[in-house]
Scaffold this active site. Sequence first.
Site, PDB file in Angstrom:
ATOM      1  CD  GLU A 132      -3.431   6.198   5.339  1.00 11.48           C
ATOM      2  OE1 GLU A 132      -2.434   6.304   4.585  1.00 11.48           O
ATOM      3  OE2 GLU A 132      -4.529   5.816   4.928  1.00 11.48           O
TER       4      GLU A 132
ATOM      5  CE  LYS B  92      -3.948  -2.111   2.219  1.00 12.28           C
ATOM      6  NZ  LYS B  92      -4.931  -2.069   3.288  1.00 12.28           N
TER       7      LYS B  92
ATOM      8  NE  ARG C 131      -9.181  -7.216  -5.933  1.00 12.93           N
ATOM      9  CZ  ARG C 131     -10.068  -6.534  -5.219  1.00 12.93           C
ATOM     10  NH1 ARG C 131     -11.254  -6.301  -5.692  1.00 12.93           N
ATOM     11  NH2 ARG C 131      -9.782  -6.090  -4.010  1.00 12.93           N
TER      12      ARG C 131
END
Lengths: 509, 168
Positions: free
Chosen positions: A202, A118, A295
Amino acid sequence: MPPFGKVLVANRGEIAVRVMKAMKEMGMKTVAVYSEADKYALHVKYADEAYYIGPAPAIQSYLNIDAIVDAALKAHADAVHPGYGFLSENADFAEAVEKAGLTFIGPSAEVMNKIKSKLDGKRYAKMAGVPISPGSDAPVESLDEALKLAERIGYPIMVKAAFGGGGTGITKVNSPEELKEVWERNKRLAQQAFGKSDLYIEKAAVEPRHIEFQLIGDRYGSYVVAWERECTIQRRNQKLIEEAPSVALSMEERRSMFEPIIKFGQLMGYFTLGTFETVFSDKTREFYFLELNKRLQVEHTVTELIFRIDLVKLQTRLAAGEHLPFTQEELDKRYRGHAIQYRINAEDPLNNFTGSSGFVTYYREPSGPGVRVDTGYVEGNWVPPYYDSLIAKLIVYAENRAEAIRVGLRALNDYKIGGVKTIIDLHKWISMDEDFQKGKFTTAYIAEKTPQFLRDLKRWEEERAAIALVAYNKGLLKRKVEAQAGGKGVENAWKTQGKLMQMAPRVMW
Amino acid sequence: MPKVYRLYNDVGDLFTLAVETKGDKYEIKTENNTYEVEFKGRGTKEWESVVMVNGRPRRVEVDQGYLIIDGSEVFRIDRLSEEAPKEGAALEELLKGKEGEVVSPLQGRVVQIRVKEGDAVNKGQPLLSIEAMKSETVISAPKAGIVKKVNVKPGQGVRKGDVLLIIE
């Protein structure tokens, strides 16, 4: 001309069937793979050919790269469609498929390898100018560092596993005390679940909505963004209801994301379908980039309906090297109406959404105007406990959101499943809820509404039991139902059995 | 004293219902709610009956052993038994006491028991596995508590609705 002759679908359940439908429409042959548990599954029946790939646990079957590539070679397939989940974002699988001389319908292994975690995604986002939430750009090494960083960006924060996926490995933390508590545990869990213990933090968005953008690209650098999908109704980071377009966005806000997202795609050399997951806050009107899903998404259907395009066919054509058939402007003009997707999961909403496995003993599917059902099961099928609990997707479409909810409620009332528990009742409850109807919700919606819907759903169940008891008492359940006019009524079951036996073809052993 | 029924549906839920009958009127009590059900007789369609539940009409049909209510809800009785009246036991206790029973949702054979009597279990924790049709179904704890009694042994055959173990 169909782009391929024969395509193997390396998946199961509703998505395998949905992909095969697209392949059949394009004039291609379809190949299914199946585990021990799925011998009699719908996707196996529906395919032109089917190959056994291993025992029931996914790690030995649907995640078994060698077995799937073997099956593809045995079947002389030209391409492999991975669906979603399982191996769909596995670079090793894409590489193995390419090495075997077949086409992988999805981004190439090379592109996938550019974003392994990520954090890689965040880095690209920063370069492309996609807004990201304040926090660490690299794995946070120690708890001390995490505490310092958290102090700087301000609580609440999200602690995330860099290699996590599917909504797991994410924890919201409100205070330094909690962070201390969560840190070591999440590191251990990340190591167990994803093999890598890297964590990063975050800032958490205020009253966030989950909004994702559909990027479509070809191999020649053309891109469009097929607007957004609102997937805010979730439980434990798993989506339940998705819709397009989002009620929360203005056209300007939507359009402001197109350019940075397309830039992101160009930087990566991305092609076919990709989804930009973001969080959006009604209060601050800001997007924060979460991750890029490489995807087809479960909720691709709502985008298909509002633009009247078939994303699976498009994905297949783009993988085969065709050009993007429309520009952003042309696509924007195609937009009409509102679509909502309800995930029909075999889960017990009264019991913390635990999965419910068993035989589907009663199944009546809705149909009619504005209703689409993508199912992986029919009456008599077994819902195995090994895989995810998605039985089917109910997608409704109408000219506006209020009308779509009415279509949804009608279709949910027509949807009757027995033998396994489903969340159909919960969907009915949500569809009737005023906050949902007004579009006033955040990702905490399910958690906040839990006490209310638990009480109501429990009451609905009890009322049914009470009616059933009275029906039983009155002998309604034992009463023989006469056949319709023209028939002679229900015969002795043994007689029927005898006749059927005589009619059936004899097998000489 | 009302009659107490234990009703299992096809997905293994247990309903304990206290029923008092006056002709076609039934007063059905659960732990937290009361349902006044009145049987009204035939509906407007063939093989349809109408009942009033707390003053609201509900249409009832039967299809493949399933009760179809208002054409939109399905319910199936898997097992129904009358509770033997217990001396001195309050109705509330009877209605409440059974929620820790873990019943088998299907017919099969017990293959593995992961807990023993006296173990503390969390909600959702796997308790045991039942094999049916060559596949294993894992039964998890419906609530947190202490395993009070394990009624089955590995290898034993069980029927749907059998009480496998009790959590308190």
